[in-house]
Design an enzyme around this catalytic site. Structure first.
Site, short mmCIF file in Angstrom:
data_model
loop_
_atom_site.label_atom_id
_atom_site.label_comp_id
_atom_site.label_asym_id
_atom_site.label_seq_id
_atom_site.Cartn_x
_atom_site.Cartn_y
_atom_site.Cartn_z
N GLY A 1 0.77 -1.28 -0.02
CA GLY A 1 -0.17 0.06 -0.01
C GLY A 1 0.74 1.16 -0.15
O GLY A 1 0.46 2.08 0.67
N SER B 1 1.23 3.30 -2.39
CA SER B 1 0.81 4.11 -3.53
C SER B 1 0.32 5.77 -3.17
O SER B 1 0.42 6.64 -3.65
CB SER B 1 -0.09 3.65 -4.49
OG SER B 1 -1.37 2.99 -3.68
N ASN C 1 1.40 -2.17 5.44
CA ASN C 1 0.60 -1.04 5.50
C ASN C 1 -0.74 -0.99 4.95
O ASN C 1 -1.75 -0.28 5.21
CB ASN C 1 1.46 0.24 5.16
CG ASN C 1 0.60 1.53 4.87
OD1 ASN C 1 0.12 2.18 5.75
ND2 ASN C 1 0.14 1.82 3.62
N TYR D 1 -12.91 -3.65 12.47
CA TYR D 1 -11.62 -2.99 12.21
C TYR D 1 -10.89 -2.93 13.59
O TYR D 1 -9.43 -3.04 13.47
CB TYR D 1 -11.80 -1.67 11.69
CG TYR D 1 -10.68 -0.69 11.31
CD1 TYR D 1 -10.01 -1.07 10.20
CD2 TYR D 1 -10.35 0.45 12.17
CE1 TYR D 1 -8.83 -0.23 9.97
CE2 TYR D 1 -9.42 1.06 11.88
CZ TYR D 1 -8.49 0.76 10.70
OH TYR D 1 -7.49 1.59 10.45
N ILE E 1 -5.25 10.57 10.85
CA ILE E 1 -4.19 11.05 9.96
C ILE E 1 -5.00 11.60 8.70
O ILE E 1 -5.72 11.08 8.13
CB ILE E 1 -3.07 9.94 9.61
CG1 ILE E 1 -2.48 9.09 10.68
CG2 ILE E 1 -2.22 10.53 8.58
CD1 ILE E 1 -1.69 10.01 11.61
#
Ligand SMILES: NC(=O)c1ccc[n+]([C@@H]2O[C@H](COP(=O)([O-])OP(=O)(O)OC[C@H]3O[C@@H](n4cnc5c(N)ncnc54)[C@H](OP(=O)(O)O)[C@@H]3O)[C@@H](O)[C@H]2O)c1
Length: 282
Positions: free
Chosen positions: A9, A11, A90, A156, A189
């Site tokens: 991950g 990108s 990640n 989650y 974030i």
């Protein structure tokens, strides 16, 4: 010789911040993306870091929710980089919703992407590092939701808690080989601008909530991908050579407040995190 990083991950979002930072540290990097939209961002990132830092950087498309892909990526990265000093898991999706409102397909998708792929990638990296006598590092990106319970977050939050627990056993199992394993747990974030969220079809209410979230956080600002990349760079460095099995929480104290003693009001005096507000509002 430059060090070698495989990261899932990479990108965009936090992963892109880490790729930029570790390229600056001189790492050669292989990273994954998954979507067509991600492809354009991945290409731009490869061009950016190879030009700016003169490192090698490779991108690969993998749907990491599918079985076998995480291990395949780690092997591919090892072969093309000619080594593997650091694995960062990640890639993930932050689907925060009540399990009572989730179908089984979504539940399986999230278990495979946010938990299974991390374990499989770490298992493969541990094997490769152990067999090749590489005293490497493995880092999982968890979440501060893994250390605190929030409403509507059985899945989650539960998976992120599982990662923190799993990394402790990786640390024990891999310590005899000189391999360290740690978690970084981000708080809120900011990974997209309001405009980028609008382009992705996010509803105005959600964008407004995120724009205002900083007011409820103890440090009164959102975190950045750079904040997380700094923590990762530290844990991967020799300065952290005695740290393994740890969970470094990087959340500006977002997860500290606990149960509110009074119902939060809309004024400035009561600053609690969003989900408490949502809970009391209903
Ligand atoms: N942002 C936060 O506030 C926050 C807080 C705590 C923890 N985290 C954790 O930090 C990590 C990164 O989050 P982020 O906010 O940076 O997310 P993001 O900006 O949405 O980026 C997610 C990355 O994962 C990839 N990805 C998504 N679905 C995938 C799939 N099925 N298979 C393979 N790759 C997939 C994406 O690739 P494409 O773009 O190509 O789909 C992208 O590279 C996640 O594990 C998340 O849970 C984030």
């Amino acid at each position: 010789m430059s060090k070698k990083l495989a990261i899932t991950g990479g990108s965009r979002g936090i992963g892109r911040g880490i790729v930029r930072r570790m390229a600056k540290e001189g790492y050669d990097i292989a990273f994954t993306y998954s979507s067509e939209r991600g492809k354009a961002q991945a290409e731009a990132l490869v061009e950016e870091v190879t030009e700016k830092y003169a490192v090698k950087c490779y991108m690969h498309q993998f749907a990491l929710n599918e079985k076998g892909t995480a291990e395949e990526f780690v092997r591919t990265a090892y072969d093309e980089l000619g080594g593997l000093d650091l694995l960062i898991c990640n890639a993930g999706q932050s689907l925060v919703n009540s399990i009572y409102e989730m179908d089984e397909k979504t539940i399986d998708f999230l278990i495979n992407l946010d938990f299974r792929s991390y374990l499989m990638a770490a298992r493969e990296a541990g094997r490769i590092m152990g067999e090749n006598n590489i005293k490497g590092n493995i880092i999982f990106i968890s979440s501060c939701r893994g250390i605190r319970a929030f409403p509507y977050d059985e899945l989650y939050g539960g998976l992120k808690a599982g990662l923190i627990r799993a990394i402790q056993t990786f640390a024990l199992d891999l310590a005899p080989y000189g391999i360290r394993a740690n978690c970084v747990s981000p708080g809120p974030i900011r990974v997209r601008t309001s405009e980028e969220m609008r382009e992705e079809g996010v509803c105005e209410q959600e964008i407004e909530d995120l724009d205002n979230l900083w007011k409820q956080l103890p440090l009164e600002r959102m975190g950045t991908p750079e904040d997380i990349a700094n923590a990762v760079a530290f844990l991967a460095s020799d300065q952290a050579s005695y740290i393994t099995g740890a969970n470094l929480v990087v959340d500006g104290a977002a997860s500290l407040p606990g149960i509110p003693e009074n119902r939060p009001k809309e004024d400035e005096e009561f600053k609690t995190w969003c989900n408490f507000k949502r809970r009391w509002r209903v």
